[in-house]
Design a protein around this motif. Structure first.
Motif, mmCIF file in Angstrom:
data_model
loop_
_atom_site.group_PDB
_atom_site.id
_atom_site.type_symbol
_atom_site.label_atom_id
_atom_site.label_comp_id
_atom_site.label_asym_id
_atom_site.label_seq_id
_atom_site.Cartn_x
_atom_site.Cartn_y
_atom_site.Cartn_z
ATOM 1 N N GLU A 134 43.526 16.019 96.241
ATOM 2 C CA GLU A 134 42.837 16.540 95.062
ATOM 3 C C GLU A 134 41.857 17.633 95.479
ATOM 4 O O GLU A 134 41.286 17.586 96.569
ATOM 5 C CB GLU A 134 42.087 15.415 94.334
ATOM 6 C CG GLU A 134 42.984 14.302 93.832
ATOM 7 C CD GLU A 134 42.190 13.187 93.156
ATOM 8 O OE1 GLU A 134 40.928 13.260 93.188
ATOM 9 O OE2 GLU A 134 42.809 12.273 92.608
ATOM 10 N N VAL A 138 37.546 21.725 91.090
ATOM 11 C CA VAL A 138 37.723 22.988 90.360
ATOM 12 C C VAL A 138 36.727 23.042 89.203
ATOM 13 O O VAL A 138 36.327 21.998 88.659
ATOM 14 C CB VAL A 138 39.162 23.120 89.802
ATOM 15 C CG1 VAL A 138 40.141 23.414 90.917
ATOM 16 C CG2 VAL A 138 39.559 21.867 89.037
ATOM 17 N N LEU A 188 44.106 28.415 81.350
ATOM 18 C CA LEU A 188 44.767 27.122 81.549
ATOM 19 C C LEU A 188 45.829 26.966 80.476
ATOM 20 O O LEU A 188 45.585 27.294 79.308
ATOM 21 C CB LEU A 188 43.764 25.970 81.497
ATOM 22 C CG LEU A 188 44.348 24.551 81.615
ATOM 23 C CD1 LEU A 188 43.425 23.645 82.435
ATOM 24 C CD2 LEU A 188 44.603 23.917 80.246
ATOM 25 N N PRO A 197 46.319 27.007 86.130
ATOM 26 C CA PRO A 197 46.367 25.540 86.094
ATOM 27 C C PRO A 197 47.123 25.045 84.863
ATOM 28 O O PRO A 197 47.133 25.703 83.815
ATOM 29 C CB PRO A 197 44.897 25.130 86.060
ATOM 30 C CG PRO A 197 44.161 26.327 85.588
ATOM 31 C CD PRO A 197 44.946 27.520 86.038
ATOM 32 N N LEU A 210 47.973 21.677 82.277
ATOM 33 C CA LEU A 210 47.473 20.396 81.763
ATOM 34 C C LEU A 210 48.615 19.622 81.128
ATOM 35 O O LEU A 210 49.313 20.135 80.247
ATOM 36 C CB LEU A 210 46.372 20.634 80.720
ATOM 37 C CG LEU A 210 45.835 19.392 80.001
ATOM 38 C CD1 LEU A 210 45.075 18.493 80.971
ATOM 39 C CD2 LEU A 210 44.935 19.798 78.836
ATOM 40 N N ALA A 226 40.537 15.941 81.589
ATOM 41 C CA ALA A 226 40.721 16.897 82.680
ATOM 42 C C ALA A 226 40.038 18.235 82.393
ATOM 43 O O ALA A 226 39.741 18.991 83.327
ATOM 44 C CB ALA A 226 42.211 17.123 82.928
ATOM 45 N N GLY A 271 37.709 17.264 85.617
ATOM 46 C CA GLY A 271 39.047 17.214 86.193
ATOM 47 C C GLY A 271 39.088 17.657 87.639
ATOM 48 O O GLY A 271 38.145 18.281 88.150
ATOM 49 N N GLU A 273 42.192 19.119 90.648
ATOM 50 C CA GLU A 273 43.470 19.812 90.676
ATOM 51 C C GLU A 273 44.337 19.301 91.808
ATOM 52 O O GLU A 273 43.867 19.079 92.920
ATOM 53 C CB GLU A 273 43.226 21.315 90.834
ATOM 54 C CG GLU A 273 44.468 22.173 90.679
ATOM 55 C CD GLU A 273 44.130 23.655 90.690
ATOM 56 O OE1 GLU A 273 43.608 24.133 89.660
ATOM 57 O OE2 GLU A 273 44.356 24.304 91.723
ATOM 58 N N ARG A 300 49.860 24.254 89.850
ATOM 59 C CA ARG A 300 48.500 23.701 89.906
ATOM 60 C C ARG A 300 48.298 22.814 88.678
ATOM 61 O O ARG A 300 48.240 23.325 87.555
ATOM 62 C CB ARG A 300 47.467 24.824 89.914
ATOM 63 C CG ARG A 300 47.598 25.781 91.078
ATOM 64 C CD ARG A 300 46.830 27.059 90.817
ATOM 65 N NE ARG A 300 45.438 26.779 90.433
ATOM 66 C CZ ARG A 300 44.610 27.695 89.911
ATOM 67 N NH1 ARG A 300 45.037 28.931 89.675
ATOM 68 N NH2 ARG A 300 43.369 27.366 89.596
ATOM 69 N N ARG A 306 46.058 20.209 86.487
ATOM 70 C CA ARG A 306 44.693 19.712 86.239
ATOM 71 C C ARG A 306 44.798 18.307 85.653
ATOM 72 O O ARG A 306 45.410 18.100 84.606
ATOM 73 C CB ARG A 306 43.976 20.652 85.258
ATOM 74 C CG ARG A 306 42.487 20.388 85.081
ATOM 75 C CD ARG A 306 41.692 20.790 86.310
ATOM 76 N NE ARG A 306 41.898 22.185 86.681
ATOM 77 C CZ ARG A 306 41.170 23.210 86.206
ATOM 78 N NH1 ARG A 306 40.192 22.993 85.343
ATOM 79 N NH2 ARG A 306 41.409 24.442 86.609
#
Length: 441
Positions: free
Chosen positions: A129, A132, A192, A215, A217, A244, A248, A250, A413, A415
């Motif tokens: 992990e 971020v 995101l 990132p 989700l 997240a 959160g 990553e 990536r 999250r």
């Protein structure tokens, strides 16, 4: 100079514990044999033959139920029900039921001890992990029809918007170009991308997120949420996935590709893909599968496949599953767990069943003829047709042959909430040779 013998390293507390667990496993096996011999006496072999025979006949009956039609299918189903009952009646009549139950209990206990002794290291199922900062302009696609209406049930839209998320609701009335919506959000400055929906939609948006190094989700609002499962997310309450955004971490995971299309779980070929392709599948999954399996397994329906994975070639498999990371060894259908999805390798499982004996071996989850497993960077599926049915993360597609599956290591990536259920430790098959070495090395 005198020869010096190397001193063995002292055993740690964990090693000592595993040694005694291994010994306890063998003790439980010995106790099971002792109970059977002492209390069954001369009937021991009769009990063994009856039990093993009932198991073989029962599994064979299930295989016939799946591969034939008409009167014989229902005869096979009747056998699969009657045989266990007949075995139970026999054991009761011979006053041996308690003996068999005691032996089973001891063998189960032996398996528990053995698995504990051969326990996995945490690194086998834990992905690194990274800290971020929270996103500033998150964009999430939500499908209100996924998972039987989880978006509305858990008020995902309002909860996300309260956190500053731009939500694109796929509420029609016609088809919505999810890729176009997502790319437009990226052009507006989204930092995101996320999805509350099925794994097919997850894969589509994940590919765009990876392309732009943004990132991603995952909100577990689909029906099965296999990707969310392997990320350790809460599948019962998808609203917790929104944590997240505020607290959160990553993780980086791999992405699979089939003829240039991204998948997060798997691509399936042959029997399963043909079933998924049927228009009746979504309304009646079980009935459709039972109706189509006889022709698919016998090879009278569907294309003839040739699978190549590394130096391995599988000729005319009835089913091939190519996954983003290998599934647990006991899972042949890709419906279970992957311990990790950041190993940089595809998992390939090919099934070729031509006899009842092979079917029994596969159903018992043993490595017998008819099952090929491979882990590598690429898999190529050829066929005697220009196009074949492929199930990509549960979506039915027709793709041009040859179909090429590849893996891009740690391309995405993801999250995830800092506090989440997590991934359970994978089960390790009991290796009695290794267990013996551990017990008395």
């Amino acid at each position: 100079m005198p020869h010096e013998h190397a001193k063995p390293e002292p055993m740690g507390d964990t090693d000592v514990r595993r040694r005694w667990l291994a010994r306890a496993g063998f003790a439980a096996v010995f106790a099971a044999v002792l109970v059977l011999v002492v209390f069954a006496g001369l009937k021991t072999f009769i009990v063994l033959i009856a039990t093993v025979g009932a198991l073989v006949i029962g599994v064979a009956a299930i295989y016939w139920f799946l591969t034939v039609r008409g009167f014989f299918r229902w005869v096979a189903l009747a056998f699969s029900v009657v045989i266990p009952i007949a075995l139970l009646v026999f054991l009761i009549a011979e006053h041996l039921l308690w003996v068999v139950l005691a032996v089973i209990a001891l063998l189960v206990l032996a398996g528990v001890f053995a698995r504990a002794a051969l326990g996995r290291d945490r690194a086998d199922w834990t992905m690194p992990e990274h800290e971020v900062p929270p996103p500033k302009r998150p964009f999430v696609v939500m499908n209100p029809r996924s998972g039987g209406g989880k978006v509305e049930k858990f008020q995902l839209q309002s909860r996300a918007e309260a956190l500053g998320v731009e939500v694109a609701l796929l509420d029609g009335p016609g088809p919505v170009d999810v890729a176009a919506l997502t790319r437009a959000a990226v052009e507006r400055g989204a930092d995101l991308l996320g999805v509350a929906g099925g794994d097919g939609t997850q894969a589509l948006v994940a590919g765009i997120a990876a392309e732009h190094d943004l990132p991603f989700l995952v909100i577990s609002a689909g029906t099965r949420n296999h990707f969310a499962l392997d990320l350790g997310l809460d599948r019962d309450d998808p609203s917790t996935c929104l944590d997240a955004l505020t607290d959160g971490v990553e993780i980086r995971v791999d992405l699979g590709s089939v003829n240039g299309r991204t998948f997060v779980n798997n691509a399936s070929f042959g029997a399963y893909a043909e079933v998924v392709q049927s228009p009746a599948y979504r309304d009646d999954k079980t009935g459709t599968m039972l109706a189509m399996l006889p022709d698919l397994i016998s090879g009278t329906r569907g294309p003839r496949l040739l699978a190549r994975a590394g130096e391995v070639t599988i000729n005319q498999p009835q089913a091939v599953l190519v996954s983003n990371g290998a599934y647990e060894m006991s899972d042949l259908a890709g419906l279970g767990r992957r311990p990790r999805i950041d190993t940089g390798a595809l998992g390939v499982v090919a099934v070729s069943v031509s006899s009842t004996l092979q079917a029994v071996g596969l159903l018992r989850r043993t490595r017998q003829h008819g099952l090929t497993q491979y882990s590598g960077l690429e898999a190529i599926i050829e066929a005697d047709q220009p196009e074949i049915a492929v199930g990509v993360d549960g979506e039915a597609l027709m793709l041009a042959t040859p179909v090429r599956c590849t893996i891009t290591p740690q391309a995405l990536r993801v999250r995830v909430p800092r506090h989440r259920p997590g991934v359970r430790p994978p089960k390790r098959p009991v290796d009695w040779v290794r267990l013996r070495q551990l017990a008395w090395r």
